[in-house]
Design a protein around this motif. Structure first.
Motif, short mmCIF file in Angstrom:
data_model
loop_
_atom_site.label_atom_id
_atom_site.label_comp_id
_atom_site.label_asym_id
_atom_site.label_seq_id
_atom_site.Cartn_x
_atom_site.Cartn_y
_atom_site.Cartn_z
N GLY A 1 0.80 -1.21 0.00
CA GLY A 1 0.00 0.00 0.00
C GLY A 1 0.84 1.26 0.00
N ARG A 2 1.95 1.23 0.73
CA ARG A 2 2.81 2.42 0.80
C ARG A 2 3.41 2.75 -0.56
NH1 ARG A 2 6.26 0.59 4.01
NH2 ARG A 2 8.04 0.26 2.62
N VAL A 3 3.90 1.73 -1.27
CA VAL A 3 4.51 1.96 -2.58
C VAL A 3 3.47 2.44 -3.59
CG1 VAL A 3 5.61 0.81 -4.54
CG2 VAL A 3 6.46 0.41 -2.22
N ASP B 1 0.79 4.06 -3.02
CA ASP B 1 0.42 5.45 -2.69
C ASP B 1 1.52 6.43 -3.08
OD1 ASP B 1 -1.60 7.19 -1.34
OD2 ASP B 1 0.13 7.67 -0.08
N GLU B 2 2.77 6.04 -2.87
CA GLU B 2 3.88 6.92 -3.24
C GLU B 2 3.89 7.19 -4.74
OE1 GLU B 2 7.27 4.84 -1.82
OE2 GLU B 2 7.05 5.53 0.27
N VAL B 3 3.58 6.18 -5.54
CA VAL B 3 3.66 6.32 -7.00
C VAL B 3 2.40 6.95 -7.57
CG1 VAL B 3 3.87 5.04 -9.17
CG2 VAL B 3 5.28 4.41 -7.20
N TYR B 4 1.23 6.53 -7.09
CA TYR B 4 -0.03 6.92 -7.73
C TYR B 4 -0.89 7.87 -6.91
CZ TYR B 4 0.82 3.03 -10.98
OH TYR B 4 1.35 2.19 -11.93
N GLY B 5 -0.52 8.13 -5.69
CA GLY B 5 -1.40 8.91 -4.80
C GLY B 5 -1.81 10.26 -5.34
N ALA B 6 -0.91 10.91 -6.09
CA ALA B 6 -1.20 12.25 -6.61
C ALA B 6 -1.62 12.24 -8.07
CB ALA B 6 0.02 13.15 -6.42
N MET B 7 -1.78 11.08 -8.66
CA MET B 7 -2.11 11.01 -10.09
C MET B 7 -3.61 11.11 -10.30
SD MET B 7 0.62 8.43 -11.82
CE MET B 7 2.37 8.87 -11.80
N ASP B 8 -3.98 11.82 -11.37
CA ASP B 8 -5.38 12.21 -11.58
C ASP B 8 -6.31 11.04 -11.83
OD1 ASP B 8 -5.25 15.18 -11.55
OD2 ASP B 8 -3.83 14.84 -13.19
N PHE B 9 -5.85 10.00 -12.51
CA PHE B 9 -6.78 8.98 -12.98
C PHE B 9 -6.57 7.61 -12.37
CE2 PHE B 9 -6.82 12.14 -16.48
CZ PHE B 9 -8.15 12.50 -16.36
N VAL B 10 -5.75 7.54 -11.32
CA VAL B 10 -5.62 6.30 -10.55
C VAL B 10 -6.26 6.52 -9.20
CG1 VAL B 10 -4.06 4.60 -9.55
CG2 VAL B 10 -3.46 5.71 -11.71
N ARG B 11 -7.27 5.71 -8.88
CA ARG B 11 -7.93 5.81 -7.59
C ARG B 11 -7.57 4.58 -6.76
NH1 ARG B 11 -13.96 7.80 -9.49
NH2 ARG B 11 -14.08 5.59 -10.09
N LEU B 12 -6.81 4.82 -5.69
CA LEU B 12 -6.38 3.74 -4.81
C LEU B 12 -7.45 3.51 -3.74
CD1 LEU B 12 -2.63 4.76 -4.42
CD2 LEU B 12 -3.59 3.00 -5.93
N LEU B 13 -8.01 2.32 -3.73
CA LEU B 13 -9.10 2.01 -2.81
C LEU B 13 -8.61 1.48 -1.48
CD1 LEU B 13 -11.60 0.33 -5.29
CD2 LEU B 13 -11.18 2.76 -4.86
N GLY B 14 -7.32 1.13 -1.42
CA GLY B 14 -6.75 0.66 -0.17
C GLY B 14 -6.85 -0.83 0.03
N GLU B 15 -6.31 -1.28 1.16
CA GLU B 15 -6.27 -2.70 1.47
C GLU B 15 -7.68 -3.25 1.72
OE1 GLU B 15 -3.96 -5.83 4.44
OE2 GLU B 15 -3.78 -3.66 4.77
N GLY B 16 -7.96 -4.40 1.11
CA GLY B 16 -9.22 -5.07 1.35
C GLY B 16 -10.38 -4.58 0.50
#
Length: 347
Positions: free
Chosen positions: A265-267, A269-284
């Motif tokens: 999750g940390r990696v 978020d570091e790579v995609y957290g600020a990107m406009d079209f990637v939505r990270l839903l998190g663990e689980g």
């Protein structure tokens, strides 16, 4: 701001129709050419009544003649053509000074030999392969911005590559253990008459196909190998499901010895957290195609199974959107220095 004169070559298929929808509404684009041999002379709105009364939809379809396309003043052309066909017109348009964003498979691979292995015929323009940029904006944004020829990725590869690339670069996964299972809507097969794709054959049914060596494996393994710094071979099993559009992919891989599951999750978020079209839903969290269809988003969730020491990555996207048309428009925005989200916010 000056509007970008734009052409779509092969605008009457499913991906072409999605490009029309996006580009007719794009605030910085003027659509000056749309080609279709079958629909030549008919207005866009006559072929696709949904575009009636939309500015620019009175444009007539034209034949895919490179001189005629260039004569419209087009600065960039999207190619929504079958593989093997796109390369010839791509070369002709490049020679006439246009930038080209190709949505076929003709320029996605670096190796002409690999192309011939997976597509069954010699590459039609091997001299252009070195120049072409693989058009995954979240991975190759700077190269796309400077490119003359962009090879927009396939739909399945986008859903598999994006979750995996940061984790392979961070050396968290055993590359040899990667298995990807994907399910796609029927529009992914293209707009063609095929008995296996008619309603009664697809409705209330699901099936695997293209196993064990789907053509998209070639670009998936190419990009994963680049990320891992070693040759990567994976198992990929695509499935057809009875929906019009959408892809959901579940990819599993063994966590490397010494790697921490919390780092996943940390990696990401570091790579995609600020990107406009990637939505990270998190663990689980498990992505759902209903939340991404008709958008340029890819939703990514993940979990870890300590019983098997396997990371489970889950992604969802629209195969006609982030997997095709809207991702190509994302590349156009990069090439012309526009806001990354221009023309792509919930359209």
């Amino acid at each position: 701001m000056k509007r970008i004169k734009t052409a779509i070559v092969g605008a009457s298929g499913y991906t072409g129709q999605e490009l029309l929808r996006l580009l007719l509404l794009h605030p910085h684009v003027e659509l000056v050419a749309a080609t279709s041999r079958q629909e030549e002379g008919r207005a866009l709105s006559a072929v696709f009544p949904r575009f009636s009364k939309v500015d620019g939809a009175d444009l007539p379809f034209m034949l895919p003649d490179p001189d005629a396309i260039a004569a419209t003043g087009a600065e960039v052309a999207f190619l929504a053509l079958p593989h093997g066909v796109a390369a010839e017109i791509a070369r002709a348009l490049l020679e006439r000074g246009l930038k080209v964003i190709d949505l076929s498979a003709d320029f996605r691979l670096r190796s002409a030999a690999t192309y011939e292995e997976f597509y069954g015929h010699p590459h039609p323009a091997p001299d252009l392969l070195e120049e072409a940029v693989y058009g995954l904006p979240e991975v190759r944004g700077e190269a796309i911005a400077a490119a003359r020829l962009v090879a927009s990725p396939g739909c399945y590869p986008t859903s598999i590559i994006l979750p995996l690339v940061p984790l392979l670069k961070a050396d968290l996964l055993e590359p040899s253990t990667i298995i990807a299972n994907s399910m796609s809507g029927v529009s992914g097969a293209g707009k063609k008459a095929d008995l296996s794709l008619i309603f009664c054959e697809c409705n209330e049914s699901a099936r695997a196909y293209g196993v064990p060596k789907h053509r998209h494996l070639s670009e998936i393994e190419q990009e994963l190998s680049i990320a891992a710094g070693e040759d990567v071979t994976i198992s990929f099993i695509p499935h057809l499901i009875p929906v019009n559009a959408g892809i959901v992919t579940t990819t599993t891989a063994t966590l490397k010895d010494g790697a921490s599951a919390e780092a996943i999750g940390r990696v990401l978020d570091e790579v995609y957290g600020a990107m406009d079209f990637v939505r990270l839903l998190g663990e689980g969290s498990c992505p759902d195609t209903k939340n991404v269809t008709r958008t340029n988003f890819i939703d990514i969730g993940w979990t870890f199974d300590p019983r098997t020491n396997r990371v489970i990555l889950m992604s969802a996207e629209d195969n006609l959107g982030k997997g095709a048309g809207s991702q190509a428009v994302q590349s156009l925005n990069l090439i012309f220095g526009l806001e990354p989200t221009a023309g792509l916010q919930f359209v």
